[in-house]
Write an enzyme that holds these catalytic residues in place. Sequence first.
Site, mmCIF file in Angstrom:
data_model
loop_
_atom_site.group_PDB
_atom_site.id
_atom_site.type_symbol
_atom_site.label_atom_id
_atom_site.label_comp_id
_atom_site.label_asym_id
_atom_site.label_seq_id
_atom_site.Cartn_x
_atom_site.Cartn_y
_atom_site.Cartn_z
ATOM 1 N N SER A 13 39.858 35.561 46.484
ATOM 2 C CA SER A 13 40.187 36.718 45.644
ATOM 3 C C SER A 13 40.892 37.822 46.448
ATOM 4 O O SER A 13 40.379 38.941 46.575
ATOM 5 C CB SER A 13 38.924 37.273 44.978
ATOM 6 O OG SER A 13 38.398 36.308 44.106
ATOM 7 N N THR A 15 44.135 39.067 45.964
ATOM 8 C CA THR A 15 45.330 39.686 45.372
ATOM 9 C C THR A 15 45.223 41.200 45.309
ATOM 10 O O THR A 15 46.234 41.893 45.200
ATOM 11 C CB THR A 15 45.568 39.176 43.937
ATOM 12 O OG1 THR A 15 44.332 39.231 43.232
ATOM 13 C CG2 THR A 15 46.118 37.769 43.930
ATOM 14 N N GLY A 17 42.398 44.925 46.044
ATOM 15 C CA GLY A 17 41.159 45.511 46.547
ATOM 16 C C GLY A 17 40.775 45.072 47.943
ATOM 17 O O GLY A 17 41.617 44.949 48.844
ATOM 18 N N ARG A 38 43.529 33.092 41.851
ATOM 19 C CA ARG A 38 43.730 32.445 40.547
ATOM 20 C C ARG A 38 45.152 32.685 40.023
ATOM 21 O O ARG A 38 45.550 32.091 39.032
ATOM 22 C CB ARG A 38 42.704 32.968 39.543
ATOM 23 C CG ARG A 38 42.823 34.439 39.231
ATOM 24 C CD ARG A 38 41.820 34.882 38.184
ATOM 25 N NE ARG A 38 41.840 36.325 38.013
ATOM 26 C CZ ARG A 38 41.073 36.978 37.158
ATOM 27 N NH1 ARG A 38 40.231 36.321 36.404
ATOM 28 N NH2 ARG A 38 41.157 38.289 37.065
ATOM 29 N N ALA A 64 37.180 31.363 40.130
ATOM 30 C CA ALA A 64 35.714 31.338 40.153
ATOM 31 C C ALA A 64 35.119 30.752 38.873
ATOM 32 O O ALA A 64 33.980 30.279 38.869
ATOM 33 C CB ALA A 64 35.185 32.753 40.385
ATOM 34 N N THR A 145 26.856 43.798 49.188
ATOM 35 C CA THR A 145 26.961 45.195 48.759
ATOM 36 C C THR A 145 25.775 45.976 49.315
ATOM 37 O O THR A 145 24.702 45.402 49.526
ATOM 38 C CB THR A 145 26.965 45.332 47.215
ATOM 39 O OG1 THR A 145 26.894 46.730 46.877
ATOM 40 C CG2 THR A 145 25.784 44.646 46.559
ATOM 41 N N TYR A 158 23.653 41.695 39.433
ATOM 42 C CA TYR A 158 24.591 41.852 40.551
ATOM 43 C C TYR A 158 23.850 42.044 41.873
ATOM 44 O O TYR A 158 24.098 41.335 42.849
ATOM 45 C CB TYR A 158 25.507 43.041 40.263
ATOM 46 C CG TYR A 158 26.508 43.360 41.337
ATOM 47 C CD1 TYR A 158 27.547 42.498 41.631
ATOM 48 C CD2 TYR A 158 26.432 44.555 42.055
ATOM 49 C CE1 TYR A 158 28.485 42.802 42.611
ATOM 50 C CE2 TYR A 158 27.357 44.873 43.031
ATOM 51 C CZ TYR A 158 28.383 43.989 43.312
ATOM 52 O OH TYR A 158 29.303 44.290 44.284
ATOM 53 N N LYS A 162 23.434 39.502 45.145
ATOM 54 C CA LYS A 162 23.923 39.866 46.481
ATOM 55 C C LYS A 162 22.778 39.848 47.500
ATOM 56 O O LYS A 162 22.998 39.531 48.677
ATOM 57 C CB LYS A 162 24.586 41.243 46.439
ATOM 58 C CG LYS A 162 25.885 41.282 45.625
ATOM 59 C CD LYS A 162 27.053 40.582 46.311
ATOM 60 C CE LYS A 162 28.387 40.928 45.665
ATOM 61 N NZ LYS A 162 29.532 40.330 46.350
#
Length: 262
Positions: A13, A15, A17, A38, A64, A145, A158, A162
């Site tokens: 991932s 692309t 951030g 993706r 994903a 995180t 979430y 993590k």
Amino acid sequence: MKKLENKIALVTSSTRGIGLAIAERIGDNGAKVYLAVRRPEAGREIANKIIAKGGNADVVYFDAKKPETYKTMIREVIEKDKRLDILVNNYGGTDVKVDLDVVNGNEDEFFRIVKDNLQSVYLPSKEAIPYMIKNGGGSIINISTIGSVIPDLSRVAYVVSKAAINSLTQNIAIQYARDKIRCNAVLPGFIATDSAKDNMSEEFLNAFLKHVPLNRAGEAEDIANAVVFYASDDSSYITGNLLEVAGGFGIPTPLFGDSIRK
Ligand code: NAP
């Protein structure tokens, strides 16, 4: 000689951030970096920019929502370059509309989100580790995180996922330490990326920053710097580490935000 010269890396991932900053920083440091994305056209544009700066980059397909692509993306790298030295498991997230507290959150979504995030480390690691063993070692870096170590009022799926990633990080570190594979996690605080900004009101952000001792949102580059450290030999004696990159959030007295002078 650059820190990551002759290394082959993959970042999921990448692309936008944090993932994008990691891929660029790894490229700057001399590794060939595979963008596992993706949207291959977007990945190709980024790869071309890295190449134009004198780096080396390529794209592999990963979505994903199609878990089999965790395996195919690794195999594609091995087919092309015969090895993978650095695996950065950056993909992760949640849906703040349904990921609430235990009572109000959606039960099916809880388990879906936990699985979605946890498999983003488990599946690619399972595929990559045998190749790393064959090549004499490697470095796996998982993006967790700060919420994984500081319980919150919402986003329970979430943060639980993590926290599981932290544990998986340390289990991988121990299980493959004798194979010279290191595995560490970076725990970002608030980083001003699209998804983080979309999930927070201005009011919440200001209240939050009062409790961040360094008093600013993090930049994606702050996380990328930590990842390059773990990817390189600068951290050759460090494994199973959970590094908070969060401006000191969660460390001071809970009264910090009220008692600070400015
Ligand atoms: P972001 O800026 O929103 O970027 C999301 C990335 O994920 C994009 O590259 C996007 O690709 C990709 N993506 C979304 N759905 C995907 C899918 N189904 N398959 C493959 N890729 C997909 O996110 P971020 O804030 O950088 O977060 C990156 C990591 O840092 C996550 O693990 C997150 O939990 C963690 N983190 C972030 C913060 C923060 O404050 N930002 C704090 C703590 C932890 P497209 O461009 O194709 O949409």
